[in-house]
Each structure stands twice: as structure tokens, then as C-alpha cells.
Design a protein around this motif. Structure first.
Motif, PDB file in Angstrom:
ATOM      1  N   TYR A 152       0.837  -1.200   0.000  1.00 25.22           N
ATOM      2  CA  TYR A 152       0.000   0.000   0.000  1.00 25.22           C
ATOM      3  C   TYR A 152       0.871   1.248   0.000  1.00 25.22           C
ATOM      4  CZ  TYR A 152      -3.758  -3.175   1.277  1.00 25.22           C
ATOM      5  OH  TYR A 152      -4.672  -4.192   1.302  1.00 25.22           O
ATOM      6  N   THR A 153       0.303   2.359  -0.472  1.00 19.50           N
ATOM      7  CA  THR A 153       1.006   3.645  -0.487  1.00 19.50           C
ATOM      8  C   THR A 153       0.313   4.603   0.465  1.00 19.50           C
ATOM      9  OG1 THR A 153      -0.346   4.549  -2.283  1.00 19.50           O
ATOM     10  CG2 THR A 153       1.651   3.312  -2.913  1.00 19.50           C
ATOM     11  N   ARG A 154       0.995   5.674   0.789  1.00 15.70           N
ATOM     12  CA  ARG A 154       0.410   6.687   1.671  1.00 15.70           C
ATOM     13  C   ARG A 154      -0.837   7.320   1.032  1.00 15.70           C
ATOM     14  NH1 ARG A 154       2.011   7.298   6.606  1.00 15.70           N
ATOM     15  NH2 ARG A 154       4.141   6.787   7.055  1.00 15.70           N
ATOM     16  N   GLU A 155      -0.837   7.479  -0.296  1.00 18.10           N
ATOM     17  CA  GLU A 155      -1.982   8.062  -0.992  1.00 18.10           C
ATOM     18  C   GLU A 155      -3.213   7.163  -0.845  1.00 18.10           C
ATOM     19  OE1 GLU A 155       1.062   7.668  -2.561  1.00 18.10           O
ATOM     20  OE2 GLU A 155       1.656   9.752  -2.235  1.00 18.10           O
ATOM     21  N   GLN A 156      -3.005   5.860  -0.935  1.00 21.07           N
ATOM     22  CA  GLN A 156      -4.118   4.931  -0.754  1.00 21.07           C
ATOM     23  C   GLN A 156      -4.629   4.973   0.678  1.00 21.07           C
ATOM     24  OE1 GLN A 156      -2.098   1.418  -2.075  1.00 21.07           O
ATOM     25  NE2 GLN A 156      -2.974   1.530  -4.133  1.00 21.07           N
ATOM     26  N   LEU A 157      -3.717   5.096   1.626  1.00 18.42           N
ATOM     27  CA  LEU A 157      -4.117   5.211   3.031  1.00 18.42           C
ATOM     28  C   LEU A 157      -4.941   6.477   3.242  1.00 18.42           C
ATOM     29  CD1 LEU A 157      -4.007   4.252   5.975  1.00 18.42           C
ATOM     30  CD2 LEU A 157      -1.830   5.453   6.189  1.00 18.42           C
ATOM     31  N   GLN A 158      -4.541   7.576   2.614  1.00 20.02           N
ATOM     32  CA  GLN A 158      -5.303   8.823   2.730  1.00 20.02           C
ATOM     33  C   GLN A 158      -6.691   8.687   2.127  1.00 20.02           C
ATOM     34  OE1 GLN A 158      -2.664  11.628   0.883  1.00 20.02           O
ATOM     35  NE2 GLN A 158      -1.436  11.918   2.740  1.00 20.02           N
ATOM     36  N   ALA A 159      -6.815   7.946   1.027  1.00 15.01           N
ATOM     37  CA  ALA A 159      -8.122   7.725   0.412  1.00 15.01           C
ATOM     38  C   ALA A 159      -9.025   6.925   1.343  1.00 15.01           C
ATOM     39  CB  ALA A 159      -7.959   7.007  -0.928  1.00 15.01           C
ATOM     40  N   VAL A 160      -8.487   5.919   2.005  1.00 15.51           N
ATOM     41  CA  VAL A 160      -9.273   5.119   2.945  1.00 15.51           C
ATOM     42  C   VAL A 160      -9.679   5.967   4.147  1.00 15.51           C
ATOM     43  CG1 VAL A 160      -9.150   3.183   4.567  1.00 15.51           C
ATOM     44  CG2 VAL A 160      -8.356   2.895   2.219  1.00 15.51           C
ATOM     45  N   GLU A 161      -8.767   6.782   4.648  1.00 14.97           N
ATOM     46  CA  GLU A 161      -9.102   7.637   5.788  1.00 14.97           C
ATOM     47  C   GLU A 161     -10.166   8.664   5.412  1.00 14.97           C
ATOM     48  OE1 GLU A 161      -5.200   8.956   6.967  1.00 14.97           O
ATOM     49  OE2 GLU A 161      -5.032   7.354   8.453  1.00 14.97           O
ATOM     50  N   ALA A 162     -10.112   9.194   4.179  1.00 19.30           N
ATOM     51  CA  ALA A 162     -11.141  10.130   3.716  1.00 19.30           C
ATOM     52  C   ALA A 162     -12.495   9.430   3.625  1.00 19.30           C
ATOM     53  CB  ALA A 162     -10.747  10.711   2.361  1.00 19.30           C
ATOM     54  N   ALA A 163     -12.507   8.184   3.197  1.00 18.43           N
ATOM     55  CA  ALA A 163     -13.751   7.419   3.129  1.00 18.43           C
ATOM     56  C   ALA A 163     -14.322   7.179   4.519  1.00 18.43           C
ATOM     57  CB  ALA A 163     -13.512   6.094   2.413  1.00 18.43           C
ATOM     58  N   ILE A 164     -13.448   6.904   5.489  1.00 17.84           N
ATOM     59  CA  ILE A 164     -13.899   6.701   6.874  1.00 17.84           C
ATOM     60  C   ILE A 164     -14.549   7.980   7.403  1.00 17.84           C
ATOM     61  CG2 ILE A 164     -13.093   6.346   9.247  1.00 17.84           C
ATOM     62  CD1 ILE A 164     -11.000   4.395   8.045  1.00 17.84           C
ATOM     63  N   VAL A 165     -13.926   9.116   7.140  1.00 20.98           N
ATOM     64  CA  VAL A 165     -14.478  10.395   7.593  1.00 20.98           C
ATOM     65  C   VAL A 165     -15.826  10.657   6.924  1.00 20.98           C
ATOM     66  CG1 VAL A 165     -14.119  12.892   7.542  1.00 20.98           C
ATOM     67  CG2 VAL A 165     -12.239  11.386   8.186  1.00 20.98           C
ATOM     68  N   ALA A 166     -15.913  10.359   5.636  1.00 22.41           N
ATOM     69  CA  ALA A 166     -17.171  10.587   4.918  1.00 22.41           C
ATOM     70  C   ALA A 166     -18.284   9.712   5.473  1.00 22.41           C
ATOM     71  CB  ALA A 166     -16.979  10.318   3.431  1.00 22.41           C
ATOM     72  N   LEU A 167     -18.000   8.437   5.739  1.00 20.07           N
ATOM     73  CA  LEU A 167     -19.020   7.556   6.320  1.00 20.07           C
ATOM     74  C   LEU A 167     -19.414   8.024   7.709  1.00 20.07           C
ATOM     75  CD1 LEU A 167     -17.895   3.969   5.238  1.00 20.07           C
ATOM     76  CD2 LEU A 167     -19.895   5.244   4.454  1.00 20.07           C
ATOM     77  N   ALA A 168     -18.438   8.451   8.495  1.00 20.76           N
ATOM     78  CA  ALA A 168     -18.735   8.920   9.848  1.00 20.76           C
ATOM     79  C   ALA A 168     -19.545  10.212   9.818  1.00 20.76           C
ATOM     80  CB  ALA A 168     -17.440   9.118  10.625  1.00 20.76           C
ATOM     81  N   ALA A 169     -19.387  10.994   8.743  1.00 14.80           N
ATOM     82  CA  ALA A 169     -20.124  12.258   8.622  1.00 14.80           C
ATOM     83  C   ALA A 169     -21.548  12.053   8.130  1.00 14.80           C
ATOM     84  CB  ALA A 169     -19.377  13.192   7.677  1.00 14.80           C
ATOM     85  N   GLY A 170     -21.881  10.825   7.734  1.00 17.51           N
ATOM     86  CA  GLY A 170     -23.258  10.561   7.371  1.00 17.51           C
ATOM     87  C   GLY A 170     -23.495  10.140   5.933  1.00 17.51           C
ATOM     88  N   GLU A 171     -22.478  10.121   5.105  1.00 17.30           N
ATOM     89  CA  GLU A 171     -22.681   9.640   3.746  1.00 17.30           C
ATOM     90  C   GLU A 171     -23.025   8.157   3.803  1.00 17.30           C
ATOM     91  OE1 GLU A 171     -19.952  10.654   0.624  1.00 17.30           O
ATOM     92  OE2 GLU A 171     -19.359  12.476   1.673  1.00 17.30           O
ATOM     93  N   ARG A 172     -23.880   7.711   2.915  1.00 15.15           N
ATOM     94  CA  ARG A 172     -24.343   6.329   2.966  1.00 15.15           C
ATOM     95  C   ARG A 172     -23.426   5.388   2.192  1.00 15.15           C
ATOM     96  NH1 ARG A 172     -28.878   5.741   5.410  1.00 15.15           N
ATOM     97  NH2 ARG A 172     -29.766   3.955   4.324  1.00 15.15           N
TER      98      ARG A 172
END
Length: 77
Positions: free
Chosen positions: A3-23
């Protein structure tokens, strides 16, 4: 898979989006490799993030082992 740091950032952004209420969110690992996650899959996404962090940290250490030392001394007899 390495894995790369960019991929890790994409996963972390997805976690934030789900936690913010996106379905539903989508994480892309390449031009033809995308995975969609729903709110119910948040624990799986968190586990993926933890696994990615561990692999990235291990690859950055290049097999070096970290050591710690404890020094004890007394003032004399």
C-alpha cells in the motif's frame, strides 16, 4: 499488496465521509480498481486502514529493529 500513503489517505477520507453521514463511498486503488463501502461496512474499512498502516510502517522501517536501553547506576559503595 504493498500500500502507499496516498491509498491510506483515500481510505481515511472514506472513513471520515461515512462517519459524517454519507451512505456510500468509493475508494480507488488504481484506474480500474475501485471498491464501494456502505455505512454498515465501517468496521471493515477501519480494519483495512489498520492493516495498511502496519504494512506501510513495516516497509518504511526496512526491517530495522528498534531497540531500547535502560541505564542503571549507583553513586558508589
Amino acid at each position: 499488496m504493498a500500500y502507499t500513503r496516498e491509498q491510506l489517505q483515500a481510505v481515511e477520507a472514506a472513513i471520515v465521509a461515512l462517519a459524517a453521514g454519507e451512505r456510500v463511498v468509493e475508494v480507488r486503488f488504481g484506474p480500474n480498481d475501485a471498491t464501494r463501502y456502505a455505512t454498515t461496512e465501517l468496521p471493515q474499512l477501519l480494519a483495512l486502514r489498520d492493516r495498511m498502516k502496519a504494512e506501510i510502517q513495516a516497509s518504511e522501517n526496512h526491517g530495522r529493529r528498534l531497540r531500547g536501553y535502560r541505564l542503571n547506576h549507583r553513586r558508589g559503595l
